[in-house]
Design a protein around this motif. Structure first.
Motif, PDB file in Angstrom:
ATOM      1  N   CYS A 142       0.836  -1.201   0.000  1.00 28.42           N
ATOM      2  CA  CYS A 142       0.000   0.000   0.000  1.00 28.42           C
ATOM      3  C   CYS A 142       0.870   1.250   0.000  1.00 28.42           C
ATOM      4  CB  CYS A 142      -0.908   0.020   1.231  1.00 28.42           C
ATOM      5  SG  CYS A 142      -2.195  -1.245   1.194  1.00 28.42           S
ATOM      6  N   LEU A 156      -7.116  -2.135   5.048  1.00 28.87           N
ATOM      7  CA  LEU A 156      -6.759  -1.709   3.703  1.00 28.87           C
ATOM      8  C   LEU A 156      -6.294  -2.932   2.930  1.00 28.87           C
ATOM      9  CD1 LEU A 156      -6.682   0.953   5.328  1.00 28.87           C
ATOM     10  CD2 LEU A 156      -4.852   1.685   3.822  1.00 28.87           C
ATOM     11  N   CYS A 160      -3.416  -0.802  -2.038  1.00 28.10           N
ATOM     12  CA  CYS A 160      -4.253   0.404  -1.987  1.00 28.10           C
ATOM     13  C   CYS A 160      -3.370   1.637  -2.077  1.00 28.10           C
ATOM     14  CB  CYS A 160      -4.996   0.490  -0.653  1.00 28.10           C
ATOM     15  SG  CYS A 160      -6.412  -0.573  -0.545  1.00 28.10           S
ATOM     16  N   HIS A 161      -3.944   2.704  -2.582  1.00 25.01           N
ATOM     17  CA  HIS A 161      -3.258   3.998  -2.596  1.00 25.01           C
ATOM     18  C   HIS A 161      -4.223   4.987  -1.950  1.00 25.01           C
ATOM     19  CE1 HIS A 161      -0.986   7.224  -5.138  1.00 25.01           C
ATOM     20  NE2 HIS A 161      -1.209   7.622  -3.908  1.00 25.01           N
ATOM     21  N   ILE A 162      -3.865   5.455  -0.780  1.00 25.08           N
ATOM     22  CA  ILE A 162      -4.694   6.412  -0.047  1.00 25.08           C
ATOM     23  C   ILE A 162      -4.025   7.777  -0.189  1.00 25.08           C
ATOM     24  CG2 ILE A 162      -5.792   6.980   2.139  1.00 25.08           C
ATOM     25  CD1 ILE A 162      -6.664   4.241   0.963  1.00 25.08           C
ATOM     26  N   ILE A 174     -11.239  -1.080   2.821  1.00 25.48           N
ATOM     27  CA  ILE A 174     -10.904  -0.564   1.507  1.00 25.48           C
ATOM     28  C   ILE A 174     -10.458  -1.756   0.654  1.00 25.48           C
ATOM     29  CG2 ILE A 174      -9.438   1.021   0.195  1.00 25.48           C
ATOM     30  CD1 ILE A 174     -11.156   2.524   2.205  1.00 25.48           C
ATOM     31  N   THR A 178      -7.575  -0.232  -4.590  1.00 27.39           N
ATOM     32  CA  THR A 178      -8.317   1.026  -4.591  1.00 27.39           C
ATOM     33  C   THR A 178      -7.373   2.220  -4.561  1.00 27.39           C
ATOM     34  OG1 THR A 178     -10.202   0.029  -3.446  1.00 27.39           O
ATOM     35  CG2 THR A 178      -9.963   2.428  -3.252  1.00 27.39           C
ATOM     36  N   ARG A 180      -7.852   5.980  -3.508  1.00 28.44           N
ATOM     37  CA  ARG A 180      -8.731   6.987  -2.916  1.00 28.44           C
ATOM     38  C   ARG A 180      -8.013   8.318  -2.995  1.00 28.44           C
ATOM     39  NH1 ARG A 180     -11.564   6.507   2.896  1.00 28.44           N
ATOM     40  NH2 ARG A 180     -12.885   5.091   1.716  1.00 28.44           N
TER      41      ARG A 180
END
Length: 181
Positions: A142, A156, A160-162, A174, A178, A180
Motif C-alpha cells: 500500500c 486496507l 491500496c493507494h490512499i 478498503i 483502490t 482513494r
C-alpha cells in the motif's frame, strides 16, 4: 551500519534518504534510477545505475523509492526472489507501539504513528504525518500519503493507494487496488 541502496531517485527516494539518515543504524549506499547516466548524484549520494542493474548487483539491502503500488510490488517480489533484502525503515520521529507489527520493506516517514494492535505488511509505504490508530490491518504494497488518518479496526486491501490527507473511518474496509484521492 548497514548500507541500503535506493531504487528511484525522485521525491520518495529523497524521503528515504531522510529516513535512513535519521536512524543512526542504516546508511545510504546510493541510488538506482533509470535517468542514469545523465543523473549522477542525488543529495550527495551517487546514482550507480539503472533499475535493471540492481538485479546484477550484490547489494542485499534495498529500499523502493517508487510510490505506485503495482510497481512497488513487482520490484519487491522480483528482487526478493534474487536474494535481496528490504529492511523496514522507520524515521526516528515516528511513534510505533511495541504492540504493533511492521514487516520487511515497510517505509514509515517522519511524525507518523502506528498504534497498538495494528499490522503493516511488507512493502507498504507510509509517508509523513500519518496516523494509524488501533487494530488497523494494512495489507502488502500500500501507499499511504502524507496526512492520512486511519481509524480503529480499519482494513486496507493489498496495493491500496490512499491519497494526501484522506481519512479512512472506523471499521472501514478498503478493497485491494483502490486509489482513494
Amino acid at each position: 551500519m548497514i548500507k541500503v541502496f535506493i531504487i528511484g531517485a525522485g521525491t520518495l527516494g529523497k524521503l528515504i534518504v531522510e529516513i535512513i539518515e535519521s536512524t543512526g543504524y542504516f546508511q545510504v549506499g546510493g541510488f538506482y534510477d533509470d535517468n542514469f547516466p545523465q543523473l549522477k548524484s542525488v543529495m550527495n549520494y551517487p546514482v550507480l545505475g539503472k533499475l535493471e542493474d540492481v538485479a546484477k548487483s550484490n547489494h542485499l539491502s534495498l529500499a523502493i523509492g517508487i510510490g505506485e503500488p503495482k510497481y512497488r510490488q513487482s520490484i519487491f517480489e522480483e528482487l526478493l526472489e534474487k536474494g535481496h533484502h528490504f529492511p523496514a525503515l522507520v524515521h526516528s520521529s515516528a511513534v510505533l507501539s511495541k504492540y504493533s507489527q511492521i514487516e520487511d520493506g515497510v517505509l514509515i516517514g517522519p511524525n507518523s504513528s502506528v498504534l497498538t494492535g495494528s499490522r503493516v505488511q511488507k512493502g507498504t509505504c507510509i509517508l509523513s504525518h500519518v496516523n494509524i490508530n488501533q487494530d488497523v490491518q494494512i495489507e502488502p504494497y500500500c501507499l499511504i500519503a502524507a496526512g492520512v488518518i486511519i481509524g480503529n479496526n480499519a482494513k486496507l486491501g493489498e496495493a491500496c493507494h490512499i491519497g494526501l490527507g484522506q481519512r479512512v473511518y472506523l471499521n472501514e474496509e478498503i478493497a485491494a487496488g483502490t486509489f482513494r484521492k
